[in-house]
Design a protein around this motif. Structure first.
Motif, short mmCIF file in Angstrom:
data_model
loop_
_atom_site.label_atom_id
_atom_site.label_comp_id
_atom_site.label_asym_id
_atom_site.label_seq_id
_atom_site.Cartn_x
_atom_site.Cartn_y
_atom_site.Cartn_z
N ILE A 88 37.67 54.13 59.31
CA ILE A 88 36.74 54.74 58.42
C ILE A 88 36.46 53.45 57.48
O ILE A 88 37.26 53.33 56.48
CB ILE A 88 37.41 55.75 57.53
N TYR A 89 35.72 52.82 57.61
CA TYR A 89 35.12 51.62 57.04
C TYR A 89 33.48 51.63 56.78
O TYR A 89 32.93 52.01 57.98
CB TYR A 89 35.31 50.22 57.55
N GLU A 90 32.96 51.26 55.98
CA GLU A 90 31.36 51.18 55.55
C GLU A 90 31.16 49.97 54.85
O GLU A 90 31.86 49.51 54.18
CB GLU A 90 30.98 52.52 55.15
N THR A 91 29.76 49.96 54.93
CA THR A 91 29.27 48.75 54.13
C THR A 91 28.17 48.86 53.16
O THR A 91 27.74 48.18 52.34
CB THR A 91 28.61 47.55 55.07
N ASN A 92 27.90 50.48 52.86
CA ASN A 92 27.07 51.06 52.22
C ASN A 92 27.53 50.79 50.65
O ASN A 92 26.47 50.43 49.59
CB ASN A 92 26.81 52.45 52.13
N SER A 93 28.88 50.80 50.12
CA SER A 93 29.30 50.78 48.87
C SER A 93 29.10 49.20 48.47
O SER A 93 28.65 49.14 47.11
CB SER A 93 30.84 50.97 48.76
N MET A 94 29.51 48.21 49.20
CA MET A 94 29.18 46.74 48.74
C MET A 94 27.74 46.55 48.64
O MET A 94 27.44 45.86 47.75
CB MET A 94 30.00 45.89 49.52
N THR A 95 26.99 46.89 49.59
CA THR A 95 25.72 46.86 49.43
C THR A 95 25.06 47.33 48.33
O THR A 95 24.13 46.74 47.30
CB THR A 95 24.65 47.45 50.77
N THR A 96 25.35 48.89 47.86
CA THR A 96 24.90 49.41 46.78
C THR A 96 25.29 48.61 45.47
O THR A 96 24.40 48.35 44.37
CB THR A 96 25.23 50.72 46.62
N ALA A 97 26.59 48.04 45.54
CA ALA A 97 27.10 47.56 44.40
C ALA A 97 26.49 46.17 43.93
O ALA A 97 25.99 45.94 42.89
CB ALA A 97 28.41 47.07 44.52
N ALA A 98 26.03 45.32 45.16
CA ALA A 98 25.42 44.00 44.89
C ALA A 98 23.83 44.46 44.50
O ALA A 98 23.30 43.65 43.48
CB ALA A 98 25.03 43.37 46.50
N ASP A 99 23.35 45.43 44.96
CA ASP A 99 21.78 45.70 44.47
C ASP A 99 22.09 46.14 43.39
O ASP A 99 21.16 45.63 42.34
CB ASP A 99 21.40 46.97 45.45
N THR A 100 22.89 46.84 42.58
CA THR A 100 22.96 47.11 41.33
C THR A 100 23.34 45.81 40.31
O THR A 100 22.77 45.86 39.51
CB THR A 100 24.33 48.12 40.99
N VAL A 101 24.16 45.12 40.72
CA VAL A 101 24.18 44.01 40.04
C VAL A 101 23.03 43.45 39.95
O VAL A 101 22.57 42.68 38.58
CB VAL A 101 25.31 42.74 40.85
N ALA A 102 22.21 43.07 40.91
CA ALA A 102 20.81 42.58 41.00
C ALA A 102 19.73 43.01 40.05
O ALA A 102 19.26 42.63 39.12
CB ALA A 102 20.45 42.15 42.15
N LYS A 103 19.82 44.32 40.02
CA LYS A 103 18.90 45.41 38.97
C LYS A 103 19.67 45.17 37.42
O LYS A 103 18.56 45.09 36.80
CB LYS A 103 19.05 46.65 39.62
N MET A 104 20.67 44.98 37.59
CA MET A 104 21.12 44.99 35.78
C MET A 104 20.67 43.50 35.48
O MET A 104 20.40 43.28 34.34
CB MET A 104 22.66 45.03 35.80
N VAL A 105 20.76 42.35 36.35
CA VAL A 105 20.25 41.19 36.02
C VAL A 105 18.79 41.18 35.34
O VAL A 105 18.57 40.64 34.53
CB VAL A 105 20.71 40.09 37.21
N GLU A 106 17.94 41.79 36.41
CA GLU A 106 16.71 42.07 36.18
C GLU A 106 16.48 42.62 34.73
O GLU A 106 15.44 42.18 34.22
CB GLU A 106 15.77 42.77 37.30
N THR A 121 27.52 35.04 34.87
CA THR A 121 26.16 34.46 34.51
C THR A 121 25.26 35.54 34.75
O THR A 121 25.48 36.62 34.99
CB THR A 121 25.58 33.54 35.81
N VAL A 122 23.99 35.48 34.04
CA VAL A 122 22.84 36.41 34.15
C VAL A 122 21.77 35.70 34.80
O VAL A 122 20.71 35.17 34.20
CB VAL A 122 22.31 36.82 32.86
N ASP A 123 21.80 35.49 36.06
CA ASP A 123 20.95 34.59 37.08
C ASP A 123 20.45 35.36 38.42
O ASP A 123 21.15 35.73 38.85
CB ASP A 123 21.93 33.54 37.55
N LEU A 124 19.17 35.66 38.41
CA LEU A 124 18.60 36.29 39.36
C LEU A 124 18.66 35.65 40.75
O LEU A 124 19.16 36.09 41.86
CB LEU A 124 16.97 36.20 39.13
#
Lengths: 98, 147
Positions: free
Chosen positions: B34-52, B122-125
């Protein structure tokens, strides 16, 4: 068994299977005498000794047999199946986290 | 189960040096697949959204400052989550046969986890975008290993 000499014990949780209720790195306080005179109940979060010698924290979700309990994590995405746990392997009930 | 916060929680933390709490595991190390990549993808997307969102903040009103703190907090939290999810795949899922097929896997995971830390500092897009790409690349490798 040594831990049961004391009524309470503190533990650091590692892993994600009890999220969102208990997160990786959370500390929990366990009442080690919780089941001296009573049976574990469905819904109780317990610390128990696994067959590999490690101690685990999971929630009791069903009674498998007399004095055997099904345990699962709250996070169904990260909760791997474990064999039923005997009452004698249960160290205590989690009463608080911090 | 109660959640203890505030002074009592702080005192309990202080007492750990004396009482030495033991580890309990909220997983079982049974290889169940039971392993998946959705959690890390969503987390990375959230980081980018917060930087924006942080970069878009203009005002200095109380509500703006409150939002700023919340956004930084979410960015920090999800960068850490992303790192944890990457490390779970790295330590628990990927095996020798995967490394044989993707020999740069160690380097890719290492660089991706470094980017998680960089995204916190950092706060870097550009950094956020690099993190998204690194995570997507590892998710692609994960998907390849499932074929």
């Amino acid at each position: 068994m040594f831990s049961r000499i004391f009524p309470f014990s503190m533990h650091i949780v590692r892993g994600h299977s009890m999220q969102p209720n208990i997160k990786d790195g959370d500390r929990v306080i366990v009442f080690n005498w919780a089941y001296l005179f009573s049976r574990p109940k469905i819904g109780d979060v317990v610390v128990f000794s696994g067959s590999d010698g490690k101690e685990y924290v999971k929630r009791i979700t069903a009674a498998a047999a007399k004095n055997e309990f099904v345990v699962e994590g709250d996070n169904k995405e990260d909760s791997r199946k474990m064999p039923p746990v005997k009452k004698s392997a249960i160290i205590g009930r989690v009463i608080a986290r911090y | 189960m109660k959640t203890v916060t505030g002074l009592f929680a702080a005192l309990m933390r202080k007492s750990e040096k004396l009482l030495e709490p033991s580890l309990v595991y909220a997983h079982c190390d049974i290889p169940c697949g039971i392993y998946e990549t959705n959690s890390m993808t969503t987390a990375a997307d959230t980081v980018a959204k917060m930087v924006e969102k942080i970069l878009d903040l203009k005002g200095m009103e109380l509500v703006d400052r409150n939002n700023f703190v919340r956004m930084v907090h979410v960015k920090e939290e999800h960068a850490q989550k992303c790192k944890q999810e990457l490390l779970i795949l790295w330590t628990d899922y990927f095996k020798d046969e995967h490394l044989a097929k993707f020999p740069d896997l160690h380097t890719k995971v290492w660089k991706a986890t470094k980017l998680c830390s960089q995204a916190k500092r950092t706060v870097d897009l550009k950094v956020a975008q690099q993190l998204k790409e690194a995570v997507a690349d590892i998710a692609r490798i994960f998907a390849e290993t499932k074929k």
